[in-house]
Design an enzyme around this catalytic site. Structure first.
Site, short mmCIF file in Angstrom:
data_model
loop_
_atom_site.label_atom_id
_atom_site.label_comp_id
_atom_site.label_asym_id
_atom_site.label_seq_id
_atom_site.Cartn_x
_atom_site.Cartn_y
_atom_site.Cartn_z
N ARG A 69 0.83 -1.19 0.00
CA ARG A 69 0.00 0.00 0.00
C ARG A 69 0.88 1.26 0.00
O ARG A 69 2.07 1.21 0.28
CB ARG A 69 -0.91 0.01 1.24
CG ARG A 69 -2.01 -1.01 1.21
CD ARG A 69 -2.76 -1.08 2.53
NE ARG A 69 -1.96 -1.69 3.60
CZ ARG A 69 -2.38 -1.87 4.85
NH1 ARG A 69 -3.59 -1.43 5.20
NH2 ARG A 69 -1.59 -2.44 5.74
N LYS A 80 1.76 1.91 7.41
CA LYS A 80 2.12 1.12 8.58
C LYS A 80 3.10 1.89 9.47
O LYS A 80 3.71 2.87 9.05
CB LYS A 80 2.75 -0.22 8.16
CG LYS A 80 1.79 -1.14 7.44
CD LYS A 80 0.57 -1.48 8.29
CE LYS A 80 0.91 -2.34 9.49
NZ LYS A 80 -0.28 -2.66 10.30
N TYR A 117 -0.82 4.46 10.77
CA TYR A 117 -1.20 3.46 11.78
C TYR A 117 0.03 3.18 12.65
O TYR A 117 1.12 2.92 12.12
CB TYR A 117 -1.64 2.14 11.13
CG TYR A 117 -2.97 2.20 10.43
CD1 TYR A 117 -4.15 2.42 11.14
CD2 TYR A 117 -3.07 1.99 9.06
CE1 TYR A 117 -5.38 2.45 10.51
CE2 TYR A 117 -4.29 2.03 8.41
CZ TYR A 117 -5.45 2.26 9.15
OH TYR A 117 -6.66 2.31 8.50
N HIS A 144 -0.47 1.48 16.26
CA HIS A 144 -0.77 0.33 17.12
C HIS A 144 0.31 0.18 18.20
O HIS A 144 0.90 -0.89 18.39
CB HIS A 144 -0.88 -0.96 16.29
CG HIS A 144 -1.98 -0.92 15.26
ND1 HIS A 144 -3.31 -0.97 15.61
CD2 HIS A 144 -1.94 -0.80 13.91
CE1 HIS A 144 -4.06 -0.91 14.50
NE2 HIS A 144 -3.25 -0.79 13.47
N GLU A 153 -5.51 4.80 13.92
CA GLU A 153 -6.43 3.87 14.59
C GLU A 153 -7.12 4.44 15.82
O GLU A 153 -8.10 3.86 16.31
CB GLU A 153 -5.71 2.56 14.97
CG GLU A 153 -4.73 2.65 16.10
CD GLU A 153 -3.33 3.09 15.68
OE1 GLU A 153 -2.43 3.03 16.53
OE2 GLU A 153 -3.15 3.47 14.50
N ASP A 192 -2.65 -6.78 15.21
CA ASP A 192 -2.00 -5.46 15.30
C ASP A 192 -2.03 -4.90 16.71
O ASP A 192 -1.20 -4.06 17.07
CB ASP A 192 -2.70 -4.47 14.35
CG ASP A 192 -2.07 -4.48 12.96
OD1 ASP A 192 -0.90 -4.86 12.86
OD2 ASP A 192 -2.77 -4.12 12.00
#
Length: 373
Positions: A15, A75, A94, A96, A118, A270
């Site tokens: 991505r 990510k 993101y 996490h 998130e 995640d």
């Protein structure tokens, strides 16, 4: 503002954080966009498309990080990127954090501003930047689960929907949120018998109203889980506590109660996973087996369908990214409460309570930075 888009380097992550269309919107609004060479190719977007949109292509990840005031990613940064991140730089991706302490401490050390997709949360508790990838992951969980139920791949040898004269597979879904709902739609559409476990009666009433007749709901508790797992063929972990580590609903001892060849897909990986024996895997090596039970725990499932995922993600992130570029992170977070909720680390301080609690780190209320600086 200078917007930088580095190429994702996590294993099999194809991505990209910004499409050429998104780059054009930034440029139209007076910002500069810098994209690392070939960053979009995995999603089907060539460098020339970014250049046509007004972006500048940079030759390396080092140059990309060095140039950007705001870095947009998909990510979380991995270890090789930690030293590239600068003090006061805004990272929008993101993270996490609760699932990985080294990342948390590295971002604290960097003194960057970490705004996590998130945990961007609206007043109605919806998570607008997590929803698109949750939708993708929920649907993929069933695709992958159905595939790995095949005998040559380690499963029981069961066709998810069965055929006339044979029973369909039994699918157990832990959690009735976005992931669980999308998984239930996919599994039920393929003809499986589906049970969704959740702790919210209002949510279960809603699901009972909208789901087809082959989807049932039950209260999520250890007693019900233990009663259901011996007959489940595919179990999907879809539990989410925003910003915090997921609870273990399937414990290691429960594996002995499952039929060998049962498939577990933990979408919550995640956030540490809601299956105790879950450990992050990659698209390159997606599965492992414990006690005869096959585990699929890929931490970036939507990365396997990057074209769909990139478009879905950027549809959601772009309006917020444009506001951050226009107003700066502080003013944007004051104006939009959901962005304020996305702030996790600011200039060396953890400002998200669940992350601080997970690693026993000092907590500084985000209001300190929004009201006193």
């Amino acid at each position: 503002m200078r917007i930088a888009v580095p190429k994702e380097i996590k294993n099999n992550e194809n991505r990209v954080a910004l499409t050429p269309a998104g780059a054009k919107e930034f440029v139209k609004n007076g910002h500069e966009v810098f994209v690392q060479k070939s960053a979009g190719e995995g999603s089907g977007f060539k460098d020339e498309a970014y250049e046509t949109a007004g972006a500048t292509i940079l030759p390396s990840i080092e140059a990309t990080y060095e140039t950007g005031e705001m870095v947009m990613k998909v990510k979380e940064p991995i270890a090789s990127e930690y030293e590239l991140i600068r003090e006061d730089q805004l990272l929008f991706t993101y993270f996490h954090f609760a699932s990985y302490e080294p990342l948390t401490r590295a971002m604290v050390k960097s003194k960057a501003v970490c705004l996590a997709y998130e945990t961007v949360e609206k007043p109605d508790s919806s998570l607008p930047l997590l929803v698109p990838m949750s939708e993708v992951a929920g649907r993929m969980a069933v695709q992958k689960g159905a595939n790995y139920l095949e005998k040559p791949l380690g499963g029981r040898g069961i066709l998810l929907g069965g055929v006339p004269g044979t029973l369909p597979a039994k699918v157990l879904i832990l959690g009735g949120g976005i992931v669980g709902t999308q998984a239930a739609w996919m599994a039920s559409g393929l003809g499986a018998d589906v049970i969704i476990l959740d702790v919210s009666l209002p949510r279960m009433r809603y699901l009972s109203d909208v789901m087809p007749k082959n989807v049932k709901t039950m209260m999520s508790n250890e007693y019900n889980i233990r009663n259901l797992i011996p007959t489940a063929d595919l179990i999907i972990g879809a539990v989410l506590i925003p910003g915090a580590k997921a609870p273990h609903l399937i414990t290691k001892d429960m594996l002995k109660e499952m039929v060998p060849g049962t498939v577990l897909v933990d979408v919550a990986v995640d956030q540490g996973g809601c299956i105790e024996t879950c450990k992050p895997t990659t698209h390159e090596k997606p599965t492992y087996t414990i006690e005869g039970v096959l585990h699929y725990c890929v931490a970036n499932m939507p990365g396997a369908v990057p074209y769909t995922s990139t478009l879905a993600l950027t549809n959601a992130t772009l309006p917020y990214a444009l506001e951050l570029a226009k107003s700066g992170w502080r003013d944007a977070c004051i104006r939009y409460p959901e962005l304020k909720a996305g702030l996790n680390i600011i200039k060396g301080d953890v400002v998200y309570q669940a992350v601080a609690n997970t690693f026993n780190l000092p907590y500084v209320p985000v209001s300190y930075y929004l009201n006193h600086n």
